[in-house]
Scaffold this motif. Structure first.
Motif, mmCIF file in Angstrom:
data_model
loop_
_atom_site.group_PDB
_atom_site.id
_atom_site.type_symbol
_atom_site.label_atom_id
_atom_site.label_comp_id
_atom_site.label_asym_id
_atom_site.label_seq_id
_atom_site.Cartn_x
_atom_site.Cartn_y
_atom_site.Cartn_z
ATOM 1 N N GLU A 172 0.854 -1.177 0.000
ATOM 2 C CA GLU A 172 0.000 0.000 0.000
ATOM 3 C C GLU A 172 0.895 1.235 0.000
ATOM 4 O OE1 GLU A 172 -2.236 0.995 3.751
ATOM 5 O OE2 GLU A 172 -3.832 0.038 2.587
ATOM 6 N N CYS A 173 0.549 2.256 -0.780
ATOM 7 C CA CYS A 173 1.339 3.484 -0.797
ATOM 8 C C CYS A 173 1.245 4.147 0.574
ATOM 9 C CB CYS A 173 0.806 4.436 -1.872
ATOM 10 S SG CYS A 173 1.528 6.084 -1.794
ATOM 11 N N GLU A 174 2.386 4.434 1.194
ATOM 12 C CA GLU A 174 2.338 4.993 2.557
ATOM 13 C C GLU A 174 1.743 6.394 2.564
ATOM 14 O OE1 GLU A 174 6.777 5.198 3.533
ATOM 15 O OE2 GLU A 174 6.085 7.199 4.074
ATOM 16 N N ILE A 175 1.713 7.066 1.416
ATOM 17 C CA ILE A 175 1.165 8.422 1.375
ATOM 18 C C ILE A 175 -0.348 8.401 1.161
ATOM 19 C CG2 ILE A 175 1.182 10.626 0.112
ATOM 20 C CD1 ILE A 175 4.159 10.062 -0.523
ATOM 21 N N CYS A 176 -0.809 7.672 0.107
ATOM 22 C CA CYS A 176 -2.228 7.777 -0.270
ATOM 23 C C CYS A 176 -2.993 6.469 -0.102
ATOM 24 C CB CYS A 176 -2.345 8.263 -1.709
ATOM 25 S SG CYS A 176 -1.967 6.986 -2.926
ATOM 26 N N GLN A 177 -2.288 5.407 0.356
ATOM 27 C CA GLN A 177 -2.896 4.078 0.538
ATOM 28 C C GLN A 177 -3.334 3.431 -0.778
ATOM 29 O OE1 GLN A 177 -4.355 6.186 3.555
ATOM 30 N NE2 GLN A 177 -2.422 5.469 4.405
ATOM 31 N N GLU A 185 6.253 3.125 -8.632
ATOM 32 C CA GLU A 185 5.526 4.387 -8.749
ATOM 33 C C GLU A 185 4.066 4.130 -8.426
ATOM 34 O OE1 GLU A 185 5.342 6.110 -12.703
ATOM 35 O OE2 GLU A 185 5.065 8.106 -11.875
ATOM 36 N N CYS A 186 3.549 4.873 -7.431
ATOM 37 C CA CYS A 186 2.145 4.723 -7.052
ATOM 38 C C CYS A 186 1.278 5.245 -8.191
ATOM 39 C CB CYS A 186 1.873 5.493 -5.761
ATOM 40 S SG CYS A 186 0.124 5.576 -5.362
ATOM 41 N N GLU A 187 0.359 4.407 -8.682
ATOM 42 C CA GLU A 187 -0.495 4.800 -9.816
ATOM 43 C C GLU A 187 -1.467 5.907 -9.408
ATOM 44 O OE1 GLU A 187 -0.500 3.434 -12.959
ATOM 45 O OE2 GLU A 187 0.014 1.296 -12.824
ATOM 46 N N SER A 188 -1.717 5.997 -8.092
ATOM 47 C CA SER A 188 -2.710 6.951 -7.630
ATOM 48 C C SER A 188 -2.098 8.335 -7.340
ATOM 49 C CB SER A 188 -3.418 6.338 -6.430
ATOM 50 O OG SER A 188 -4.175 7.304 -5.793
ATOM 51 N N CYS A 189 -1.088 8.430 -6.441
ATOM 52 C CA CYS A 189 -0.529 9.765 -6.134
ATOM 53 C C CYS A 189 0.773 10.031 -6.889
ATOM 54 C CB CYS A 189 -0.345 9.963 -4.632
ATOM 55 S SG CYS A 189 1.111 9.176 -3.924
ATOM 56 N N GLN A 190 1.238 9.057 -7.658
ATOM 57 C CA GLN A 190 2.409 9.206 -8.527
ATOM 58 C C GLN A 190 3.725 9.484 -7.806
ATOM 59 O OE1 GLN A 190 1.004 11.786 -11.715
ATOM 60 N NE2 GLN A 190 -0.662 10.322 -11.944
HETATM 61 ZN ZN LIG Z 1 0.269 7.017 -3.502
#
Ligand SMILES: [Zn+2]
Length: 303
Positions: free
Chosen positions: A3-8, A32-37
């Motif tokens: 899980e992305c630690e910034i945006c989950q 690279e997080c697909e959601s918050c990049q």
């Molecule tokens: Zn993210």
């Protein structure tokens, strides 16, 4: 990372990058997080110090100004604050969106030899503190102190905490923000200058991007990630400006040619005209918000 630690977010792209500043050829993996990049280095080397050779930074002492020059610097800053600008150093631009006075208590995280703090002291600031675990020794003078300390060891509170290209060298953006809110005075401000994946050079040139800088950059946020971090930790993101430079173009072009940064003479690789074009292009990219670094200004929300 599940899980992305910034945006989950839970969708990631895999990225394989090469160390290029010294051309060791060592390979590293980012996601690279697909959601918050945001980008995250997934295999932080145990011997990271090996990628910071002694020529990485100048940790010598800062350059002192004599009494006359110091006075001129003080007058120049006072004039700038009244809207008169002549030969202003670049840090005036970084500071100008902030509300500060000479007594504001200021911290510079990853201050290196303390040159910025010395210049700010000449400009009239009186409570300046630098933190860097890699300085040779602590230092203290009338208006500023340098502590040989890690960010997470800081035990004072400030009106302004600044990170000038040090945030991306720390292991976790969420841990940094968790600590950050504990060292801010009420209505304390934060300035973070950091590379961002909003960069057009990242989109076009991918892992040749100069500021990907594997493995020294442990993560690189996007403007989206920085908004989310502020919201999660009660910090109002009141201003974002892009301050990218010509290096995003010549550095990236150098890496595409397979040349390392260290040991290459830029003026032999690029003509004067090319370098001028790179500087102009950087100004244009900053206006379009597609430059490869930005300044994020936060203020602690009243509770
Ligand atoms: Zn993210």
């Amino acid at each position: 990372m599940k899980e992305c630690e910034i945006c989950q977010g839970s969708e990631f792209k895999d990225i394989v990058a090469q160390e290029r500043m010294y051309d060791t050829g060592d390979i590293f993996n980012y996601i690279e997080c697909e959601s918050c990049q945001a980008l995250f280095l997934t295999d932080i080397p145990a011997d990271l110090g090996k990628y910071y050779p002694s020529n990485y930074y100048s940790f010598g002492s800062f350059n002192r100004s004599n009494a006359l020059l110091a006075l001129l610097k003080k007058l120049r800053y006072e004039a700038f604050c009244r809207g008169l600008s002549f030969h202003s150093p670049v840090y005036y631009d970084w500071l100008s969106p902030l509300s500060l006075n000479p007594k504001s208590k200021i911290a510079d995280i990853g201050c290196g030899n303390g040159q910025l703090l010395a210049e700010m002291a000449y400009s009239g600031f009186k409570q300046l503190n630098g933190y860097d675990p890699f300085v040779k020794a602590a230092f203290s003078s009338k208006n500023f102190s340098i502590y040989k300390k890690d960010f997470f060891e800081i035990d004072q509170k400030f009106d302004l905490v600044m990170f000038h290209h040090s945030f991306e060298h720390l292991p976790s953006p969420v841990e940094v923000f968790k600590k950050l809110v504990t060292i801010l005075n009420p209505e304390g401000q934060v300035l973070i200058r950091v590379p961002v994946t909003d960069a057009q050079v990242w989109k076009e040139e991918h892992t040749y991007w100069f500021q990907l800088d594997a493995p020294r950059h442990l993560f690189i946020p996007n403007t989206k990630s920085m908004e989310i971090l502020g919201e999660r930790f009660g910090l109002e993101l009141f201003n974002t400006t892009f301050d990218s430079m010509d290096s995003q173009f010549w550095g990236t072009a150098l890496y595409k040619k397979g040349k390392p940064l260290v040991g290459t003479e830029i003026h032999q690789e690029f003509s004067r005209q090319e370098l001028t074009e790179f500087r102009n292009k950087a100004l244009q990219y900053n206006k379009l918000k597609i430059g490869d670094q930005a300044c994020f200004y936060y203020k602690k929300k009243a509770q």
